[in-house]
Enzyme design. Structure first.
Site, PDB file in Angstrom:
ATOM      1  N   ARG A  36       0.821  -1.216   0.000  1.00  0.00           N
ATOM      2  CA  ARG A  36       0.000   0.000   0.000  1.00  0.00           C
ATOM      3  C   ARG A  36       0.856   1.267   0.000  1.00  0.00           C
ATOM      4  NH1 ARG A  36      -5.053  -1.602   4.033  1.00  0.00           N
ATOM      5  NH2 ARG A  36      -6.264  -2.660   2.435  1.00  0.00           N
ATOM      6  N   GLY A 351      -9.862  -8.168  -0.337  1.00  0.00           N
ATOM      7  CA  GLY A 351      -8.646  -8.611   0.352  1.00  0.00           C
ATOM      8  C   GLY A 351      -8.206 -10.020   0.048  1.00  0.00           C
ATOM      9  N   GLY A 374     -13.271  -3.273   0.856  1.00  0.00           N
ATOM     10  CA  GLY A 374     -14.638  -2.774   1.047  1.00  0.00           C
ATOM     11  C   GLY A 374     -15.022  -1.736   0.018  1.00  0.00           C
TER      12      GLY A 374
END
Length: 394
Positions: A36, A351, A374
């Protein structure tokens, strides 16, 4: 969807407040997966390349529950970001307050300040206006590059946009560039592969995709609720009894829309849900009473391969089985391989499916591997994302 890009705004001599998603795993105060952080580098480097810019970076990390907890400090993240950029990154003493304001005021051109964990304050998740205003006061312009947090209306994702000129970072732009066409005008045939544990968490995305797809593959534990609805024996497999009517309605709706629904026709089962359980091949759609289904079988894999061979658009969210257990990972691995080898546009979000393509080494062969679990799911459901809406051109 037309977003205002970081490249559309004048950053010269500005303090640039950048929201990123640095919610990364830590062990012994060391970042164990910096994916990330790496995905945010193009935006940070672009801003650094503009004359006179100073960058204030903010992110959440874990769930400190609105309290200052050193376990969730951004210190290891600041260290890793500094290593990746090959330049110093200063960790702020706090998120807001006089000391932080002084640190921001003393920033020189090209310098980076990383705020402490935004979730050290309960006002962050409450999207408190005065907290949003305090955050906004640290910058002259706001860039949101945190797609993974874009489905949350928090102070650092939505609140600050009320007080600062706002634009999308390069990662957010890329995410939207791949997801938006799947909802607005997908290349056909369009096939969705939806897996995971529960119908309850995926039914909305299934209903949304049924209006756009030519076929939907349903795998993972949620498939057993659909098989149960069809009257099949599912052994000891999981079934959401309270979602039986919902599952039945969805199958009817798909039929009316002429959308092919691919459910498992064979399985890999076990006597118990355990990593050490011996896999048992079940050659039929019905599962014996003493077994629990933990993966799809070879006949189902062949059905999926046939569905994907001519697909021009593929979206995948959720594994086909308990891929964390080596003995029950084959179905997910085969689907990852099929998606990676497709000539169509391939997008993987969520995920577990992202973890699967990374684990099996297929991430480089997929057009887009999303950073938002999400957020990608809610986007596919057709929902407005509160962190994205303020970045759209009016």
């Amino acid at each position: 969807m037309n977003l205002i890009s970081v490249k559309d705004v004048d950053l010269k001599d500005k303090r640039v407040l950048v929201r990123v998603d640095f919610n990364v795993p830590l062990k012994d105060n060391v970042v164990t997966d910096d994916t990330r952080i790496k995905r945010a580098l193009p935006t940070i480097e672009y801003i650094l390349g503009q004359k006179g810019t100073r960058i204030i970076v903010m992110s959440h990390l874990g769930r400190p529950k609105g309290k200052k907890d050193p376990t969730f400090s951004m210190a290891p993240v600041a260290k890793r970001l500094s290593e990746l950029l090959n330049k110093p990154v200063t960790l702020a003493t706090d998120v807001v307050g006089e000391e932080v304001e002084q640190q921001v005021a003393s920033l020189q051109e090209g310098e980076i300040l990383l705020l402490e964990n935004t979730r050290f304050y309960k006002e962050e998740e409450a999207n408190d206006p005065s907290f949003s205003k305090q955050l906004a006061a640290l910058g002259d312009i706001y860039i949101n590059d945190a797609f993974g947090a874009a489905h949350r209306a928090h102070a650092s994702t939505e609140g600050v946009t009320h007080y600062l000129e706002s634009a999308a970072g390069l990662l957010v732009e890329k995410e939207i560039a791949f997801f938006a066409p799947l909802l607005e005008n997908p290349k056909k045939p369009f096939v969705a592969i939806i897996g995971g544990a529960k119908v309850s968490s995926k039914i909305t995305v299934l209903e949304s995709l049924a209006k756009r797809c030519d076929a939907i593959v349903i795998g993972g534990a949620m498939a057993y609720t659909f098989l149960y609805v069809q009257g099949h024996n599912i052994g000891k497999s999981m079934v959401e009894k309270e979602y039986i009517d919902t599952a039945n309605s969805f199958l009817q709706e798909a039929k009316e829309l002429d959308v092919r629904i691919i459910l498992p026709v064979d399985h890999v089962g076990a006597l118990e849900f355990s990593e050490t359980s011996t896999p048992v091949a079940v050659d039929t759609v019905d599962i014996p009473d003493n077994l629990i289904g933990l993966d799809i079988g070879p006949k189902t894999e062949a059905l999926i391969a046939n569905e994907l061979k001519d697909a021009q658009s593929i979206v995948w969210n959720g594994p086909m089985g308990v891929f964390e257990f080596a003995s029950f990972s084959h179905g997910t691995q085969e689907v990852a391989k099929m998606v990676a080898s497709s000539k169509g546009i391939t997008v993987v979000g969520g995920g577990d499916s992202v973890a699967a393509v990374n684990q099996f080494g297929y991430d480089k062969d997929i057009d887009h591997v999303s950073t938002g679990g999400g957020a990608s799911l809610e986007f596919l459901e057709g929902r407005q994302l509160p962190g994205i809406t303020p970045l759209e051109r009016k």
